[in-house]
Design a protein around this motif. Structure first.
Motif, mmCIF file in Angstrom:
data_model
loop_
_atom_site.group_PDB
_atom_site.id
_atom_site.type_symbol
_atom_site.label_atom_id
_atom_site.label_comp_id
_atom_site.label_asym_id
_atom_site.label_seq_id
_atom_site.Cartn_x
_atom_site.Cartn_y
_atom_site.Cartn_z
ATOM 1 N N SER A 7 0.823 -1.217 0.000
ATOM 2 C CA SER A 7 0.000 0.000 0.000
ATOM 3 C C SER A 7 0.860 1.273 0.000
ATOM 4 O O SER A 7 0.471 2.276 -0.592
ATOM 5 C CB SER A 7 -0.966 -0.006 1.190
ATOM 6 O OG SER A 7 -0.264 0.041 2.412
ATOM 7 N N TYR A 8 2.020 1.233 0.639
ATOM 8 C CA TYR A 8 2.828 2.464 0.708
ATOM 9 C C TYR A 8 3.418 2.810 -0.656
ATOM 10 O O TYR A 8 3.580 3.978 -0.992
ATOM 11 C CB TYR A 8 3.932 2.344 1.767
ATOM 12 C CG TYR A 8 4.325 3.689 2.358
ATOM 13 C CD1 TYR A 8 3.560 4.267 3.366
ATOM 14 C CD2 TYR A 8 5.439 4.393 1.896
ATOM 15 C CE1 TYR A 8 3.894 5.504 3.908
ATOM 16 C CE2 TYR A 8 5.782 5.632 2.427
ATOM 17 C CZ TYR A 8 5.005 6.181 3.431
ATOM 18 O OH TYR A 8 5.329 7.404 3.970
ATOM 19 N N ALA A 9 3.716 1.781 -1.429
ATOM 20 C CA ALA A 9 4.262 2.013 -2.773
ATOM 21 C C ALA A 9 3.215 2.630 -3.699
ATOM 22 O O ALA A 9 3.537 3.069 -4.799
ATOM 23 C CB ALA A 9 4.789 0.704 -3.352
ATOM 24 N N VAL A 90 15.717 -0.731 3.062
ATOM 25 C CA VAL A 90 14.792 -0.804 1.936
ATOM 26 C C VAL A 90 13.565 -1.577 2.385
ATOM 27 O O VAL A 90 13.690 -2.656 2.978
ATOM 28 C CB VAL A 90 15.464 -1.488 0.719
ATOM 29 C CG1 VAL A 90 14.421 -1.882 -0.319
ATOM 30 C CG2 VAL A 90 16.509 -0.573 0.087
ATOM 31 N N LEU A 91 12.407 -0.980 2.147
ATOM 32 C CA LEU A 91 11.156 -1.673 2.432
ATOM 33 C C LEU A 91 10.852 -2.575 1.238
ATOM 34 O O LEU A 91 10.613 -2.077 0.138
ATOM 35 C CB LEU A 91 10.038 -0.631 2.618
ATOM 36 C CG LEU A 91 8.630 -1.170 2.847
ATOM 37 C CD1 LEU A 91 8.545 -1.954 4.146
ATOM 38 C CD2 LEU A 91 7.623 -0.021 2.854
ATOM 39 N N LEU A 92 10.898 -3.890 1.474
ATOM 40 C CA LEU A 92 10.628 -4.819 0.363
ATOM 41 C C LEU A 92 9.164 -4.744 -0.046
ATOM 42 O O LEU A 92 8.827 -4.828 -1.216
ATOM 43 C CB LEU A 92 10.947 -6.254 0.778
ATOM 44 C CG LEU A 92 12.406 -6.690 0.761
ATOM 45 C CD1 LEU A 92 12.503 -8.165 1.142
ATOM 46 C CD2 LEU A 92 13.045 -6.447 -0.603
ATOM 47 N N GLY A 93 8.310 -4.626 0.972
ATOM 48 C CA GLY A 93 6.882 -4.570 0.702
ATOM 49 C C GLY A 93 6.120 -4.910 1.959
ATOM 50 O O GLY A 93 6.709 -5.037 3.039
ATOM 51 N N GLU A 94 4.800 -5.034 1.818
ATOM 52 C CA GLU A 94 3.942 -5.358 2.953
ATOM 53 C C GLU A 94 3.399 -6.771 2.780
ATOM 54 O O GLU A 94 2.807 -7.095 1.755
ATOM 55 C CB GLU A 94 2.805 -4.335 3.042
ATOM 56 C CG GLU A 94 3.324 -2.928 3.297
ATOM 57 C CD GLU A 94 2.356 -1.840 2.830
ATOM 58 O OE1 GLU A 94 1.139 -2.037 2.930
ATOM 59 O OE2 GLU A 94 2.842 -0.802 2.348
ATOM 60 N N VAL A 95 3.644 -7.568 3.821
ATOM 61 C CA VAL A 95 3.219 -8.963 3.810
ATOM 62 C C VAL A 95 1.837 -9.062 4.444
ATOM 63 O O VAL A 95 1.598 -8.472 5.498
ATOM 64 C CB VAL A 95 4.195 -9.816 4.644
ATOM 65 C CG1 VAL A 95 3.762 -11.273 4.669
ATOM 66 C CG2 VAL A 95 5.592 -9.686 4.107
ATOM 67 N N MET A 96 0.959 -9.815 3.824
ATOM 68 C CA MET A 96 -0.343 -10.069 4.421
ATOM 69 C C MET A 96 -0.275 -11.415 5.149
ATOM 70 O O MET A 96 -0.091 -12.465 4.524
ATOM 71 C CB MET A 96 -1.431 -10.098 3.347
ATOM 72 C CG MET A 96 -1.510 -8.820 2.504
ATOM 73 S SD MET A 96 -1.677 -7.295 3.466
ATOM 74 C CE MET A 96 -3.333 -7.501 4.115
ATOM 75 N N ALA A 97 -0.388 -11.378 6.482
ATOM 76 C CA ALA A 97 -0.331 -12.607 7.279
ATOM 77 C C ALA A 97 -1.636 -13.392 7.095
ATOM 78 O O ALA A 97 -2.636 -12.822 6.645
ATOM 79 C CB ALA A 97 -0.116 -12.252 8.745
ATOM 80 N N PRO A 98 -1.609 -14.678 7.451
ATOM 81 C CA PRO A 98 -2.815 -15.501 7.253
ATOM 82 C C PRO A 98 -4.052 -14.922 7.947
ATOM 83 O O PRO A 98 -5.161 -15.103 7.454
ATOM 84 C CB PRO A 98 -2.427 -16.848 7.879
ATOM 85 C CG PRO A 98 -0.935 -16.878 7.817
ATOM 86 C CD PRO A 98 -0.466 -15.470 7.928
ATOM 87 N N ASP A 99 -3.862 -14.205 9.062
ATOM 88 C CA ASP A 99 -5.031 -13.643 9.757
ATOM 89 C C ASP A 99 -5.435 -12.283 9.183
ATOM 90 O O ASP A 99 -6.295 -11.609 9.752
ATOM 91 C CB ASP A 99 -4.751 -13.519 11.263
ATOM 92 C CG ASP A 99 -3.653 -12.514 11.569
ATOM 93 O OD1 ASP A 99 -2.983 -12.035 10.616
ATOM 94 O OD2 ASP A 99 -3.455 -12.189 12.752
ATOM 95 N N GLY A 100 -4.806 -11.873 8.097
ATOM 96 C CA GLY A 100 -5.198 -10.614 7.461
ATOM 97 C C GLY A 100 -4.394 -9.413 7.929
ATOM 98 O O GLY A 100 -4.535 -8.323 7.383
ATOM 99 N N ALA A 101 -3.546 -9.598 8.951
ATOM 100 C CA ALA A 101 -2.743 -8.471 9.440
ATOM 101 C C ALA A 101 -1.655 -8.131 8.418
ATOM 102 O O ALA A 101 -1.132 -9.010 7.732
ATOM 103 C CB ALA A 101 -2.117 -8.826 10.785
#
Ligand code: AMP
Ligand code: MG
Length: 466
Positions: A7-9, A90-101
């Motif tokens: 989302s930040y990208a 470097v921010l690689l990206g945002e990971v979505m955990a199995p619980d949606g976090a």
């Protein structure tokens, strides 16, 4: 393999620079946090594979990642710097955990970026392993914090004042890396549009109940009051509480020359660069207020009528005091197994005795539940007089055992683990990690890690290593 949603990208121009990590010579896994990997929905075995390690070193970009360096500004030791930014991360990206976090996955020490100024963009093993141990201890104690997923040796030397040191990359996991300084970056440039976009992003991501900028401010103040009270209750000294090192999420972030006190004294400072004690243990709540006032200043342009906005923002920042006071009484009350608020004087009497007699912060509180606290004092009669008043309140031992760690990552043990790691031996690190991530477990085989440092082992100063 990794589920990204970055989302930040997708934020507007000027929020970040697209940049890839710079490959390293010989990536070698130093540590991997299996429990955290699983929390994120990642497979530890895959991360340990050659392909996984090359991602953790920055040598390969996983599918779905959109590496960026984030822009931010900040007050460093009170002086404003309009452009800082991720100079070695470097921010690689945002990971979505199995619980949606949603979690940021960031590589720290991954090479130069457009924000590096004169820095080399690298980190050496020392600060990487220190952050790994300390942040994971904090997490184990339930303190809001960024986490450490992995540490990888780079095979390259990093040049610092001390000479050539082995390089490392930390994989850091955070709710986000948005800081007070991120807001300051746009405020100083009069970018009202960007401030509004950032505020919306932060509300959606961290404070979905917030009704607008003022409410966001109130909620950030409230979370910081809790986090700082947690720090205080563990004898933690962050060391570099600049506004660029204060996360909007309320997580403890940017572990640099941080440390836990052994001997209790409110003026304790470790950081070699904190010559005036600006960020001493007892200063931390006031500094938090100062930082939050900078955050408030950034939000005022979004709050409508200026006069009213200033009044509301001021009130919000000042709410830190009572919120923090209540949290402090709660934490220290729990540490003593009693009601904090009505017994503030009793708590302060103990702290005064501890400071006068140079008692060990951690051992006193664990000792109170174990019946050995008296040994930590030289003037036993003074302690006994205090203890009689405390015992009269029938302290709740179960609460005490829950909140008081049997062991902390003591500074001399961290240094010992780093020295061994530099020499190629990760065993002391692994053992210390295991022990400090089970901080309430009184396992006898870890007794040596609860012991205070010998005079020769005391660490006088910690370094940023930047
Ligand atoms: P910190 O001490 O981590 O709060 O960093 C303060 C600022 O200096 C941030 O903008 C960092 O990205 C930058 N910085 C620290 N160390 C380095 C380095 N070795 N190379 C480039 N930038 C750095
Ligand atoms: Mg920083």
């Amino acid at each position: 393999m990794i589920r990204f949603d970055n989302s930040y990208a997708r934020m507007p121009d000027g929020f970040f620079a697209r940049v890839r990590p710079t490959p390293v010579s010989a990536p070698a896994l130093l540590a991997l946090n299996d429990a955290l990997a699983e929390r994120l929905g990642l497979t530890p075995a895959l991360l340990r594979s050659a392909e996984g390690v090359s991602v953790l070193a920055g040598n390969a970009i996983p599918r779905g990642a959109e590496p960026i360096a984030q822009a931010y500004a900040g007050h460093q030791f009170g002086g404003f710097v309009p452009q800082l930014g991720d100079g070695r991360a470097v921010l690689l990206g945002e990971v979505m955990a199995p619980d949606g976090a949603r979690f940021d996955l960031q590589l720290k020490g991954s090479g130069p970026t457009p924000f590096s100024r004169r820095g080399d963009g690298r980190a050496w093993m020392g600060p990487v392993l220190r952050e790994y141990l300390v942040s994971e201890f904090m997490a184990a104690m339930g303190v809001p914090t960024t986490r450490a997923l992995a540490a990888v040796g780079t095979g390259d030397m990093v040049w610092r004042e001390e000479g050539g040191l082995p390089g490392a990359v930390l994989t850091r996991v955070a709710a986000s890396h948005i800081r007070v300084g991120t807001f300051q970056y746009f405020a100083v440039r009069d970018r009202r549009d960007a401030l509004a976009a950032l505020t919306d992003h932060v509300i959606e991501r961290h404070y979905p109940d917030a009704t607008g900028p003022l409410d966001l401010l109130n909620k950030v103040v409230a979370r910081q009051a809790q986090t700082i009270a947690d720090w205080m209750s563990l004898g933690f000294i962050h060391g570099v509480m600049n506004t660029d090192n204060m996360a909007i999420s309320g997580e403890t972030i940017d572990y640099g020359p941080c440390a836990f006190m052994d001997v209790y004294h409110p003026d304790t400072v470790f950081s070699s660069i904190d010559r005036n004690g600006r960020y001493a243990w007892a200063q931390q709540p006031q500094v938090a207020v100062w930082n939050l006032a900078q955050f408030a200043t950034c939000l005022i342009p979004l709050m409508g009528d200026e006069e009213q906005a200033v009044e509301d923002a001021t009130k919000a920042v000042h709410s830190f005091g009572p919120l923090y006071q209540t949290a402090w009484q709660q934490r220290f009350g729990d540490k003593l197994g009693i009601e904090g608020a009505p017994n503030q004087q009793l708590i302060e009497r103990l702290l005064t005795l501890m400071a006068q007699q140079r008692a060990d912060f951690t051992r006193v509180f664990t000792g109170l539940a174990a019946g050995t606290a008296r040994d930590e004092f030289t003037d036993r009669a003074a302690f006994d007089a205090w203890a009689r008043d405390w015992q009269a309140l029938s302290p709740d031992m179960a609460t005490m055992r829950r909140v008081n760690p049997v062991r902390i990552p003591r500074n001399h043990r961290i240094e010992e683990a780093i020295a061994a790691a530099v020499a190629g031996d990760m065993a002391p690190f692994d053992r210390l990690f295991d022990a400090v991530t089970h901080p309430r477990d009184p396992r006898p085989e870890w007794d040596d890690l609860s012991r205070v440092p010998l005079q020769s082992e005391v660490v006088q100063a910690t370094f940023c290593g930047t």
